[in-house]
Design a protein around this motif. Structure first.
Motif, PDB file in Angstrom:
ATOM      1  N   ALA A  10       0.839  -1.211   0.000  1.00 55.19           N
ATOM      2  CA  ALA A  10       0.000   0.000   0.000  1.00 55.19           C
ATOM      3  C   ALA A  10       0.873   1.261   0.000  1.00 55.19           C
ATOM      4  O   ALA A  10       0.558   2.238  -0.678  1.00 55.19           O
ATOM      5  CB  ALA A  10      -0.940  -0.003   1.201  1.00 55.19           C
ATOM      6  N   ARG A  14       1.012   4.018  -2.998  1.00 50.80           N
ATOM      7  CA  ARG A  14       0.798   5.448  -2.767  1.00 50.80           C
ATOM      8  C   ARG A  14       1.914   6.278  -3.428  1.00 50.80           C
ATOM      9  O   ARG A  14       1.656   7.306  -4.042  1.00 50.80           O
ATOM     10  CB  ARG A  14       0.747   5.712  -1.268  1.00 50.80           C
ATOM     11  N   GLU A  86      -7.956   1.271  -5.208  1.00 57.73           N
ATOM     12  CA  GLU A  86      -7.453   0.896  -3.884  1.00 57.73           C
ATOM     13  C   GLU A  86      -6.120   0.188  -4.063  1.00 57.73           C
ATOM     14  O   GLU A  86      -5.867  -0.409  -5.107  1.00 57.73           O
ATOM     15  CB  GLU A  86      -8.439  -0.041  -3.191  1.00 57.73           C
ATOM     16  N   SER A  89      -3.574  -5.814  -2.721  1.00 61.29           N
ATOM     17  CA  SER A  89      -3.218  -6.538  -1.488  1.00 61.29           C
ATOM     18  C   SER A  89      -1.934  -7.304  -1.753  1.00 61.29           C
ATOM     19  O   SER A  89      -1.667  -7.734  -2.864  1.00 61.29           O
ATOM     20  CB  SER A  89      -4.337  -7.482  -1.083  1.00 61.29           C
TER      21      SER A  89
END
Length: 164
Positions: A10, A14, A86, A89
């Motif tokens: 994550a 970003r 999103e 994962s």
């Protein structure tokens, strides 16, 4: 001496989104500058830049030099991942850095004092192939490294003839 740095997918995503947005408006910020914009510490932002490269999301087109942050490009995989709403994962990633080799690289990157005549010849010039400005080593350097790396440039004939 090896150092181990951990990052989450994550966090790397970003950073990738930040690079994607910056490249879309025509610039490559330094990892520390992008980290400031995203609220990430400067040390972590350098690790996340390396992580994005390790994950195959970005490639270095031109290495950073001095205060110039270099030039990055998104890979095909990077463009796909950057468009995700999103973060993907995934497990915590590890980045292994040979700190001794890194310090040797930093020592090599330090600008060497150039003779006065050579420093006056270095300038930003327009590439004769693509027309973009680049940091030239001197008047003999008129084609940028990006164009020199293309198949078209490398496959050009090396012999020619003059007709009088």
């Amino acid at each position: 001496m090896m150092a181990d740095y951990a990052f989450t997918i994550a966090e790397a995503w970003r950073m990738l989104r930040g690079y994607s947005d910056a490249l879309a408006i025509g610039g490559t910020p330094s990892s520390m500058e992008l980290g400031r914009r995203l609220g990430i510490s400067s040390g972590k932002s350098v690790i996340l830049r390396r992580a994005c490269i390790q994950l195959g999301w970005i490639v270095v087109v031109h290495q950073p030099h001095g205060s110039w942050p270099g030039e990055l490009a998104l890979t095909a995989a990077g463009r796909i991942v950057a468009k995700l709403a999103e973060p993907p994962s995934g497990p915590v990633g590890r980045l292994h850095v040979d700190r001794a080799a890194s310090s040797r690289q930093q020592q090599r990157r330090q600008p060497q004092p150039a003779p006065a005549s050579a420093s006056s010849k270095a300038a930003y010039r327009r590439c004769l192939s693509c027309g973009e400005h680049f940091a030239s080593d001197g008047p003999q350097h008129r084609i940028c490294n990006r164009c020199k790396g293309t198949e078209e440039f490398r496959s050009a004939p090396t012999t020619f003839a003059l007709r009088l």
